[in-house]
Scaffold this motif. Structure first.
Motif, PDB file in Angstrom:
ATOM      1  N   GLN A 139       0.820  -1.444   0.281  1.00 17.95           N
ATOM      2  CA  GLN A 139       0.274  -0.026   0.399  1.00 17.95           C
ATOM      3  C   GLN A 139       0.648   0.869  -0.282  1.00 17.95           C
ATOM      4  N   ALA A 140       0.206   2.582  -0.426  1.00 19.48           N
ATOM      5  CA  ALA A 140       0.602   3.647  -0.313  1.00 19.48           C
ATOM      6  C   ALA A 140      -0.336   4.798  -0.646  1.00 19.48           C
ATOM      7  N   CYS A 141       0.271   5.324   0.198  1.00 18.85           N
ATOM      8  CA  CYS A 141      -1.021   6.810   0.850  1.00 18.85           C
ATOM      9  C   CYS A 141      -0.509   8.385  -0.529  1.00 18.85           C
ATOM     10  N   VAL A 142      -1.205   8.691  -1.001  1.00 21.17           N
ATOM     11  CA  VAL A 142      -0.911  10.122  -1.934  1.00 21.17           C
ATOM     12  C   VAL A 142      -1.474  11.266  -1.127  1.00 21.17           C
ATOM     13  N   GLN A 179      -9.454  19.815  -2.714  1.00 18.52           N
ATOM     14  CA  GLN A 179      -9.624  19.994  -4.528  1.00 18.52           C
ATOM     15  C   GLN A 179      -8.896  19.381  -3.952  1.00 18.52           C
ATOM     16  N   THR A 180      -8.605  18.903  -5.065  1.00 19.28           N
ATOM     17  CA  THR A 180      -7.340  17.703  -5.740  1.00 19.28           C
ATOM     18  C   THR A 180      -8.111  16.731  -5.386  1.00 19.28           C
ATOM     19  N   LEU A 181      -8.390  16.295  -4.631  1.00 17.27           N
ATOM     20  CA  LEU A 181      -9.324  14.684  -3.839  1.00 17.27           C
ATOM     21  C   LEU A 181     -10.270  14.952  -5.092  1.00 17.27           C
ATOM     22  N   ARG A 182     -11.055  16.387  -5.058  1.00 22.21           N
ATOM     23  CA  ARG A 182     -12.406  16.579  -5.260  1.00 22.21           C
ATOM     24  C   ARG A 182     -12.324  16.257  -6.876  1.00 22.21           C
ATOM     25  N   LEU A 183     -11.088  17.019  -7.462  1.00 21.49           N
ATOM     26  CA  LEU A 183     -11.119  16.718  -9.059  1.00 21.49           C
ATOM     27  C   LEU A 183     -11.401  15.212  -9.296  1.00 21.49           C
ATOM     28  N   ASP A 199      -9.980   8.833   0.462  1.00 23.89           N
ATOM     29  CA  ASP A 199     -10.766   9.475   2.376  1.00 23.89           C
ATOM     30  C   ASP A 199     -10.410  10.797   1.715  1.00 23.89           C
ATOM     31  N   THR A 200     -11.838  11.358   2.036  1.00 20.18           N
ATOM     32  CA  THR A 200     -12.175  12.541   0.996  1.00 20.18           C
ATOM     33  C   THR A 200     -11.869  12.791   3.508  1.00 20.18           C
ATOM     34  N   GLN A 201     -11.802  12.218   4.399  1.00 19.87           N
ATOM     35  CA  GLN A 201     -11.620  12.879   5.598  1.00 19.87           C
ATOM     36  C   GLN A 201     -10.593  13.440   5.416  1.00 19.87           C
ATOM     37  N   GLY A 202      -9.785  12.691   5.531  1.00 20.28           N
ATOM     38  CA  GLY A 202      -7.768  12.786   5.439  1.00 20.28           C
ATOM     39  C   GLY A 202      -7.882  13.492   4.065  1.00 20.28           C
ATOM     40  N   SER A 203      -8.247  14.084   2.587  1.00 19.43           N
ATOM     41  CA  SER A 203      -7.807  14.163   1.715  1.00 19.43           C
ATOM     42  C   SER A 203      -6.428  13.143   1.503  1.00 19.43           C
ATOM     43  N   LYS A 204      -7.378  12.031   1.374  1.00 14.23           N
ATOM     44  CA  LYS A 204      -5.681  11.327   0.288  1.00 14.23           C
ATOM     45  C   LYS A 204      -6.678  10.271  -0.326  1.00 14.23           C
ATOM     46  N   VAL A 205      -4.882   9.859  -1.305  1.00  9.96           N
ATOM     47  CA  VAL A 205      -6.431   8.610  -1.950  1.00  9.96           C
ATOM     48  C   VAL A 205      -4.876   7.143  -1.055  1.00  9.96           C
ATOM     49  N   TRP A 206      -5.736   6.577  -1.113  1.00 10.79           N
ATOM     50  CA  TRP A 206      -4.837   4.728  -0.495  1.00 10.79           C
ATOM     51  C   TRP A 206      -4.595   4.187  -1.583  1.00 10.79           C
ATOM     52  N   VAL A 207      -3.845   3.727  -1.907  1.00 14.05           N
ATOM     53  CA  VAL A 207      -3.308   2.738  -3.132  1.00 14.05           C
ATOM     54  C   VAL A 207      -2.339   1.469  -2.889  1.00 14.05           C
TER      55      VAL A 207
END
Length: 164
Positions: free
Chosen positions: A30-33, A38-42, A90-98
């Motif tokens: 796993q990794a986390c970005v 705003q970026t997560l929303r896009l 992850d909208t709460q943390g503003s992250k994309v988990w991979v």
């Protein structure tokens, strides 16, 4: 514990796996970005000019797993039977988990392939979003599970997320 990629003279060397048993081997990583909301929303609304970020990152991660031996000098070229890359927003943390998964029947493990898939998928997310967010960060890159081979099953606990 002795390092396996060092020979008797202390030089880097590829491990000889010829005498190892062929077993089904699997690994998950796993990794986390981390990014701005705003970026997560896009990303979630597929509104970035470069295209579908997660689709491109998925393909990049799969391709990367297949090229691991070209990228990491002492890795064996492997005939992978399965590579998967998935994401969780992850909208709460503003992250994309991979999350990546690699599998084969072979004589050596696929942990490096799973790590390579997760890291290159994460780098691809950053590449596709850097025009709108220069503060993105990759964290939590690790193997979360492995099975097969002489050492058996490894399961990492207490990391950001777990992919099942």
């Amino acid at each position: 514990m002795q390092l396996t990629h060092i020979n008797e003279q202390g030089q880097a060397a590829m491990v000889d796996v010829a005498d190892k048993a062929v077993t089904v081997r699997e690994a998950r990583a796993q990794a986390c970005v981390e990014m701005s909301p705003q970026t997560l929303r896009l990303i979630s609304q597929n509104q970035l000019k470069k295209g579908d970020v997660l689709a491109v990152a998925r393909i990049a991660g799969i391709q990367a797993a297949k090229k691991t031996a070209d990228l990491i000098p002492l890795c064996h070229p492997l005939s992978l039977s399965k590579v998967a890359v998935d994401f969780e927003l992850d909208t709460q943390g503003s992250k994309v988990w991979v999350f990546s998964y690699c599998k084969l029947a072979g004589q050596t493990g696929v942990e490096m392939e799973a790590l390579t898939a997760a890291s290159v998928a994460s780098l691809t997310i950053i590449d596709m979003c850097k025009a709108v967010d220069q503060d993105m960060c990759i964290s939590h890159l690790c193997v979360t599970h492995k099975s097969g081979g002489r050492r058996g099953v490894y399961q990492r606990d207490n990391v950001g997320k777990h992919y099942e």
